[in-house]
Structures are given as structure tokens and as C-alpha cells.
Design a protein around this motif. Structure first.
Motif, PDB file in Angstrom:
ATOM      1  N   LYS A  42       0.814  -1.212   0.000  1.00 51.85           N
ATOM      2  CA  LYS A  42       0.000   0.000   0.000  1.00 51.85           C
ATOM      3  C   LYS A  42       0.851   1.267   0.000  1.00 51.85           C
ATOM      4  O   LYS A  42       0.439   2.286  -0.554  1.00 51.85           O
ATOM      5  CB  LYS A  42      -0.965  -0.008   1.174  1.00 51.85           C
ATOM      6  CG  LYS A  42      -2.060  -1.049   0.998  1.00 51.85           C
ATOM      7  CD  LYS A  42      -3.080  -0.978   2.092  1.00 51.85           C
ATOM      8  CE  LYS A  42      -4.141  -2.034   1.893  1.00 51.85           C
ATOM      9  NZ  LYS A  42      -5.165  -1.982   2.933  1.00 51.85           N
ATOM     10  N   LEU A  43       2.046   1.218   0.580  1.00 55.13           N
ATOM     11  CA  LEU A  43       2.942   2.376   0.486  1.00 55.13           C
ATOM     12  C   LEU A  43       3.341   2.607  -0.966  1.00 55.13           C
ATOM     13  O   LEU A  43       3.472   3.744  -1.406  1.00 55.13           O
ATOM     14  CB  LEU A  43       4.186   2.181   1.351  1.00 55.13           C
ATOM     15  CG  LEU A  43       4.027   2.414   2.835  1.00 55.13           C
ATOM     16  CD1 LEU A  43       5.345   2.135   3.549  1.00 55.13           C
ATOM     17  CD2 LEU A  43       3.560   3.807   3.125  1.00 55.13           C
ATOM     18  N   GLY A  44       3.513   1.536  -1.713  1.00 53.91           N
ATOM     19  CA  GLY A  44       3.808   1.655  -3.132  1.00 53.91           C
ATOM     20  C   GLY A  44       2.654   2.283  -3.897  1.00 53.91           C
ATOM     21  O   GLY A  44       2.864   3.085  -4.811  1.00 53.91           O
ATOM     22  N   VAL A  45       1.427   1.945  -3.498  1.00 49.57           N
ATOM     23  CA  VAL A  45       0.245   2.551  -4.116  1.00 49.57           C
ATOM     24  C   VAL A  45       0.236   4.047  -3.842  1.00 49.57           C
ATOM     25  O   VAL A  45      -0.042   4.858  -4.735  1.00 49.57           O
ATOM     26  CB  VAL A  45      -1.045   1.885  -3.583  1.00 49.57           C
ATOM     27  CG1 VAL A  45      -2.278   2.651  -4.027  1.00 49.57           C
ATOM     28  CG2 VAL A  45      -1.118   0.441  -4.032  1.00 49.57           C
ATOM     29  N   VAL A  47       2.841   5.988  -3.244  1.00 47.29           N
ATOM     30  CA  VAL A  47       3.905   6.619  -4.039  1.00 47.29           C
ATOM     31  C   VAL A  47       3.465   6.760  -5.493  1.00 47.29           C
ATOM     32  O   VAL A  47       3.699   7.803  -6.114  1.00 47.29           O
ATOM     33  CB  VAL A  47       5.226   5.823  -3.925  1.00 47.29           C
ATOM     34  CG1 VAL A  47       6.262   6.336  -4.902  1.00 47.29           C
ATOM     35  CG2 VAL A  47       5.760   5.904  -2.498  1.00 47.29           C
ATOM     36  N   GLU A  48       2.794   5.746  -6.032  1.00 44.71           N
ATOM     37  CA  GLU A  48       2.288   5.829  -7.412  1.00 44.71           C
ATOM     38  C   GLU A  48       1.310   6.988  -7.558  1.00 44.71           C
ATOM     39  O   GLU A  48       1.375   7.741  -8.527  1.00 44.71           O
ATOM     40  CB  GLU A  48       1.577   4.531  -7.797  1.00 44.71           C
ATOM     41  CG  GLU A  48       2.480   3.382  -8.122  1.00 44.71           C
ATOM     42  CD  GLU A  48       1.681   2.134  -8.447  1.00 44.71           C
ATOM     43  OE1 GLU A  48       0.490   2.236  -8.822  1.00 44.71           O
ATOM     44  OE2 GLU A  48       2.246   1.039  -8.323  1.00 44.71           O
ATOM     45  N   ARG A  49       0.396   7.119  -6.595  1.00 45.08           N
ATOM     46  CA  ARG A  49      -0.610   8.180  -6.672  1.00 45.08           C
ATOM     47  C   ARG A  49       0.012   9.557  -6.514  1.00 45.08           C
ATOM     48  O   ARG A  49      -0.456  10.527  -7.094  1.00 45.08           O
ATOM     49  CB  ARG A  49      -1.695   7.982  -5.610  1.00 45.08           C
ATOM     50  CG  ARG A  49      -2.454   6.681  -5.709  1.00 45.08           C
ATOM     51  CD  ARG A  49      -3.316   6.664  -6.969  1.00 45.08           C
ATOM     52  NE  ARG A  49      -3.884   5.360  -7.220  1.00 45.08           N
ATOM     53  CZ  ARG A  49      -5.168   5.058  -7.063  1.00 45.08           C
ATOM     54  NH1 ARG A  49      -6.017   5.969  -6.673  1.00 45.08           N
ATOM     55  NH2 ARG A  49      -5.584   3.841  -7.313  1.00 45.08           N
ATOM     56  N   LEU A  50       1.068   9.659  -5.717  1.00 51.43           N
ATOM     57  CA  LEU A  50       1.727  10.945  -5.506  1.00 51.43           C
ATOM     58  C   LEU A  50       2.591  11.344  -6.703  1.00 51.43           C
ATOM     59  O   LEU A  50       2.920  12.516  -6.854  1.00 51.43           O
ATOM     60  CB  LEU A  50       2.598  10.907  -4.247  1.00 51.43           C
ATOM     61  CG  LEU A  50       1.889  10.664  -2.922  1.00 51.43           C
ATOM     62  CD1 LEU A  50       2.903  10.644  -1.794  1.00 51.43           C
ATOM     63  CD2 LEU A  50       0.818  11.692  -2.660  1.00 51.43           C
ATOM     64  N   SER A  51       2.949  10.385  -7.539  1.00 47.56           N
ATOM     65  CA  SER A  51       3.861  10.686  -8.642  1.00 47.56           C
ATOM     66  C   SER A  51       3.163  11.270  -9.869  1.00 47.56           C
ATOM     67  O   SER A  51       3.840  11.751 -10.771  1.00 47.56           O
ATOM     68  CB  SER A  51       4.633   9.431  -9.040  1.00 47.56           C
ATOM     69  OG  SER A  51       3.752   8.443  -9.516  1.00 47.56           O
ATOM     70  N   GLY A  55      -0.975  15.053  -8.360  1.00 41.81           N
ATOM     71  CA  GLY A  55      -0.826  14.540  -7.017  1.00 41.81           C
ATOM     72  C   GLY A  55      -2.068  13.786  -6.581  1.00 41.81           C
ATOM     73  O   GLY A  55      -2.865  13.338  -7.409  1.00 41.81           O
ATOM     74  N   ALA A  56      -2.254  13.657  -5.275  1.00 42.00           N
ATOM     75  CA  ALA A  56      -3.404  12.937  -4.735  1.00 42.00           C
ATOM     76  C   ALA A  56      -3.845  13.588  -3.437  1.00 42.00           C
ATOM     77  O   ALA A  56      -3.012  13.975  -2.616  1.00 42.00           O
ATOM     78  CB  ALA A  56      -3.048  11.477  -4.495  1.00 42.00           C
ATOM     79  N   THR A  57      -5.144  13.694  -3.264  1.00 42.00           N
ATOM     80  CA  THR A  57      -5.685  14.218  -2.015  1.00 42.00           C
ATOM     81  C   THR A  57      -5.742  13.092  -0.997  1.00 42.00           C
ATOM     82  O   THR A  57      -5.602  11.908  -1.342  1.00 42.00           O
ATOM     83  CB  THR A  57      -7.099  14.792  -2.227  1.00 42.00           C
ATOM     84  OG1 THR A  57      -7.972  13.722  -2.606  1.00 42.00           O
ATOM     85  CG2 THR A  57      -7.108  15.885  -3.281  1.00 42.00           C
ATOM     86  N   VAL A  58      -5.970  13.447   0.247  1.00 40.97           N
ATOM     87  CA  VAL A  58      -6.117  12.430   1.288  1.00 40.97           C
ATOM     88  C   VAL A  58      -7.304  11.531   0.948  1.00 40.97           C
ATOM     89  O   VAL A  58      -7.234  10.309   1.114  1.00 40.97           O
ATOM     90  CB  VAL A  58      -6.271  13.086   2.686  1.00 40.97           C
ATOM     91  CG1 VAL A  58      -6.626  12.044   3.732  1.00 40.97           C
ATOM     92  CG2 VAL A  58      -4.989  13.796   3.080  1.00 40.97           C
ATOM     93  N   ALA A  59      -8.381  12.115   0.436  1.00 43.30           N
ATOM     94  CA  ALA A  59      -9.553  11.317   0.062  1.00 43.30           C
ATOM     95  C   ALA A  59      -9.214  10.314  -1.035  1.00 43.30           C
ATOM     96  O   ALA A  59      -9.679   9.163  -1.001  1.00 43.30           O
ATOM     97  CB  ALA A  59     -10.686  12.235  -0.386  1.00 43.30           C
ATOM     98  N   ASP A  60      -8.395  10.728  -2.013  1.00 42.52           N
ATOM     99  CA  ASP A  60      -7.963   9.811  -3.072  1.00 42.52           C
ATOM    100  C   ASP A  60      -7.168   8.652  -2.482  1.00 42.52           C
ATOM    101  O   ASP A  60      -7.348   7.490  -2.882  1.00 42.52           O
ATOM    102  CB  ASP A  60      -7.094  10.535  -4.101  1.00 42.52           C
ATOM    103  CG  ASP A  60      -7.835  11.611  -4.869  1.00 42.52           C
ATOM    104  OD1 ASP A  60      -9.077  11.541  -4.964  1.00 42.52           O
ATOM    105  OD2 ASP A  60      -7.152  12.536  -5.368  1.00 42.52           O
TER     106      ASP A  60
END
Length: 105
Positions: A42-45, A47-51, A55-60
Motif C-alpha cells: 500500500k505504500l507503493g500505491v 507513491v504511485e498516486r503521488l507521482s 498529485g493525490a488528495t487524502v480522500a484519493d
């Protein structure tokens, strides 16, 4: 009052310095800080979303991992400790979003 014999009061839980874990500051120095190595799971997920560029919101990130908001923020904090440059800014719709910061100066 009776005098206490200190030689007789040693217990089996007295540890030598070799048996004790190092202080927290020493352990922190041992952490491998390599942002090029993406974590798994899930940490990899995250990092993928942040890349992605927006970016990604907390809700995302909650939707992607199933974690609670405070767990998402703690995971982001841990990723920062590992050496990832994570920035908080606004996405295209004005919502706060985390993204991987560019390494360019």
C-alpha cells in the motif's frame, strides 16, 4: 529498619549494554534513505498516486488504500523520513493534494 544488601538485589533482567537496543537516534541513522527504491504494498500505491502531476488528495489515498486519514498522513510522514520529497499544494480544482516534489533546483 534492616539494611538492604545491594549485591543480593540484582535480578536476571539486568542487561548488559550489548543486550540493549541502541538509542532511537542511533537507529534513525541506520535507515536507508534511497528515494529511487519504491516501497511495495500500500505504500507503493501511495507513491504511485503521488507521482502523477496533479498529485493525490487524502480522500484519493483513502479510496486507494482503505486506510483512515490519520494513517495516510502518518504514511506520508514515514515516506518523507525515508527521503522522498513530498510537497503539499493545491490540485487543479483547488483541493489540497500531496505530490512528489521535483528534484530540480
Amino acid at each position: 529498619m534492616a539494611a538492604i544488601d545491594t549485591a543480593a538485589t540484582t535480578t536476571s533482567h539486568d542487561l548488559s549494554p550489548v543486550d540493549c537496543p541502541p538509542p532511537r537516534a542511533d537507529r534513525a541513522a541506520e535507515v536507508v534513505r534511497n528515494p529511487d527504491t519504491a516501497p511495495a504494498g500500500k505504500l507503493g500505491v501511495i507513491v504511485e498516486r503521488l507521482s502523477v502531476s496533479d498529485g493525490a488528495t487524502v480522500a484519493d489515498l483513502i479510496a486507494a488504500t482503505g486506510w483512515q486519514a490519520h494513517t495516510i498522513r502518518a504514511a506520508i510522514s514515514r515516506l518523507r523520513r525515508r527521503g522522498l520529497a513530498i510537497a503539499l499544494g493545491a490540485d487543479a480544482e483547488g483541493r489540497k493534494a500531496y505530490r512528489l516534489a521535483s528534484s530540480e533546483g
